[in-house]
Design a protein around this motif. Structure first.
Motif, PDB file in Angstrom:
ATOM      1  N   ARG A  35      15.388 -47.038   7.420  1.00 39.94           N
ATOM      2  CA  ARG A  35      16.847 -46.966   7.306  1.00 39.94           C
ATOM      3  C   ARG A  35      17.278 -46.182   6.068  1.00 39.94           C
ATOM      4  O   ARG A  35      18.160 -45.328   6.134  1.00 39.94           O
ATOM      5  CB  ARG A  35      17.453 -48.370   7.266  1.00 39.94           C
ATOM      6  N   ARG A  36      16.675 -46.447   4.928  1.00 39.28           N
ATOM      7  CA  ARG A  36      17.075 -45.748   3.701  1.00 39.28           C
ATOM      8  C   ARG A  36      16.825 -44.248   3.814  1.00 39.28           C
ATOM      9  O   ARG A  36      17.607 -43.435   3.327  1.00 39.28           O
ATOM     10  CB  ARG A  36      16.337 -46.342   2.497  1.00 39.28           C
ATOM     11  N   GLN A  57      24.169 -46.653  11.666  1.00 39.15           N
ATOM     12  CA  GLN A  57      24.392 -47.826  12.500  1.00 39.15           C
ATOM     13  C   GLN A  57      24.405 -47.442  13.976  1.00 39.15           C
ATOM     14  O   GLN A  57      23.845 -48.144  14.827  1.00 39.15           O
ATOM     15  CB  GLN A  57      25.709 -48.507  12.118  1.00 39.15           C
ATOM     16  N   ASP A  58      25.035 -46.317  14.288  1.00 39.71           N
ATOM     17  CA  ASP A  58      25.048 -45.814  15.667  1.00 39.71           C
ATOM     18  C   ASP A  58      23.623 -45.503  16.121  1.00 39.71           C
ATOM     19  O   ASP A  58      23.233 -45.794  17.262  1.00 39.71           O
ATOM     20  CB  ASP A  58      25.913 -44.561  15.753  1.00 39.71           C
ATOM     21  N   ALA A  59      22.825 -44.923  15.207  1.00 35.54           N
ATOM     22  CA  ALA A  59      21.431 -44.620  15.543  1.00 35.54           C
ATOM     23  C   ALA A  59      20.653 -45.898  15.837  1.00 35.54           C
ATOM     24  O   ALA A  59      19.798 -45.934  16.738  1.00 35.54           O
ATOM     25  CB  ALA A  59      20.775 -43.854  14.395  1.00 35.54           C
ATOM     26  N   PRO A 113      20.614 -42.673  -2.595  1.00 37.14           N
ATOM     27  CA  PRO A 113      20.613 -43.470  -1.374  1.00 37.14           C
ATOM     28  C   PRO A 113      19.207 -43.799  -0.901  1.00 37.14           C
ATOM     29  O   PRO A 113      19.009 -44.687  -0.100  1.00 37.14           O
ATOM     30  CB  PRO A 113      21.348 -42.585  -0.373  1.00 37.14           C
ATOM     31  N   ASP A 114      18.217 -43.083  -1.402  1.00 33.76           N
ATOM     32  CA  ASP A 114      16.841 -43.295  -0.973  1.00 33.76           C
ATOM     33  C   ASP A 114      15.939 -43.070  -2.173  1.00 33.76           C
ATOM     34  O   ASP A 114      15.932 -41.998  -2.768  1.00 33.76           O
ATOM     35  CB  ASP A 114      16.488 -42.302   0.140  1.00 33.76           C
ATOM     36  N   ALA A 115      15.201 -44.101  -2.552  1.00 35.93           N
ATOM     37  CA  ALA A 115      14.358 -44.006  -3.736  1.00 35.93           C
ATOM     38  C   ALA A 115      13.314 -42.906  -3.598  1.00 35.93           C
ATOM     39  O   ALA A 115      12.798 -42.402  -4.597  1.00 35.93           O
ATOM     40  CB  ALA A 115      13.680 -45.351  -4.004  1.00 35.93           C
ATOM     41  N   GLU A 116      12.962 -42.527  -2.359  1.00 41.70           N
ATOM     42  CA  GLU A 116      11.960 -41.489  -2.151  1.00 41.70           C
ATOM     43  C   GLU A 116      12.563 -40.078  -2.203  1.00 41.70           C
ATOM     44  O   GLU A 116      11.836 -39.099  -2.235  1.00 41.70           O
ATOM     45  CB  GLU A 116      11.286 -41.679  -0.779  1.00 41.70           C
TER      46      GLU A 116
END
Length: 315
Positions: A35-36, A57-59, A113-116
């Motif tokens: 998700r992230r 959310q739609d995905a 939004p994403d630690a990666e």
């Protein structure tokens, strides 16, 4: 549920089948780890965390309805779904931005939004904004998230060769936008502190020392708060702007509610006199400020460390 016409109480809905609950739990468990990463894709595509979360959310709803056992690579599959949804969204978002009041800036973030994710800087976001949606998608999916051009071709409905060309054009634009002489983090924060002080004091000499001759100023009020309707180019004009603001309002030391990275750039978040926060990010090269990006539109500030809903706690 509306009452029945014969006056009888409506029949209760049957409880969900155990299989349905188990299927939903399985879908959520397999979706959660990616998700992230999907949020990171969608935010880069759309420039809005709220829109990114809606798309993801739609995905998930589509993932829930999918025959997941038949999906060999869930991460790649979901990245394709999110990208398609973003492309659909951008068709309407583009119209909205064409009627947007003043410069449009991405929603500011004080954490990734994403630690990666390596780069969610405002510099990259603005470079992506200048690309076509297809160029943006090809670049992000290949260069940032590592999908093959075969997978990207299936996602975009284009030939593989065309997708390579889309990514190559995007890569050139992004490379040109990257800072040539990036500032060290501590030095960036020192310059941000000095800029905050000089701009609020109306310190002409201080602003002159900090700003590059070719600096540019953007402010995004979205028509909802006062902001410059056009970019301001050049050190002299920016200096006059801030001197005028300081004389008009008088120096009021704002409450700094965040000091650090703002959308990957040195900056700060302040609580302004109208009780609404403001996010400032500074692009700095060779020790001088070359870009000032201020977001004042309250619709974009709810996720900051202190948003409009937190004002009561500051009184």
């Amino acid at each position: 549920m509306p009452p029945r016409s014969d006056g009888a109480a409506p029949a209760a809905l049957p409880p969900p089948e155990e299989g349905d609950a188990a299927d939903a739990a399985d879908a959520a468990a397999s979706f959660r780890p990616v998700r992230r990463r999907l949020i990171a894709i969608a935010y880069r595509m759309l420039g809005s965390m709220a829109d990114a979360e809606d798309v993801v959310q739609d995905a998930f709803l589509r993932w829930h309805r999918t025959d997941r056992a038949a999906v060999a690579e869930p991460t790649a599959y979901l990245a394709r779904v999110v990208t398609r949804l973003c492309l659909d969204h951008l068709k309407s978002a583009r119209v909205k931005r064409e009627i947007y009041v003043g410069p449009w800036l991405p929603e500011p973030l004080v954490e990734a939004p994403d630690a990666e994710a390596e780069d969610i800087s405002l510099v990259l976001m603005l470079a992506l904004e200048r690309l076509s949606p297809l160029e943006r998608a090809a670049f992000l999916l290949h260069d940032v998230f590592g999908l093959s051009f075969t997978e990207i071709a299936g996602t975009l409905g284009r030939e593989e060769t065309a997708c390579r060309q889309l990514a190559a054009r995007a890569r050139r634009h992004v490379r040109e936008a990257r800072p040539r002489f990036p500032v060290e983090p501590d030095e960036g924060l020192r310059i941000a502190d000095a800029f905050l002080e000089a701009s609020r004091l109306g310190d002409a000499e201080g602003l002159r020392r900090l700003l590059a001759a070719e600096a540019v100023f953007y402010s995004d009020g979205g028509g909802k708060r006062p902001a410059a309707l056009n970019p301001v180019f050049g050190r002299a004009r920016i200096e006059r702007l801030f001197l005028g603001l300081a004389r008009k309002a008088g120096f009021v030391r704002p409450q700094v509610v965040h000091r650090g990275l703002v959308s990957g750039l040195p900056g700060f978040v302040t609580m302004e006199s109208d009780g609404v926060p403001q996010a400032t990010a500074l692009r700095i090269e060779a020790g001088r400020i070359v870009g000032i990006y201020i977001v004042r539109n309250p619709d974009k500030l709810g996720r900051l460390p202190v948003g409009p809903s937190d004002r009561a706690g500051l009184n």
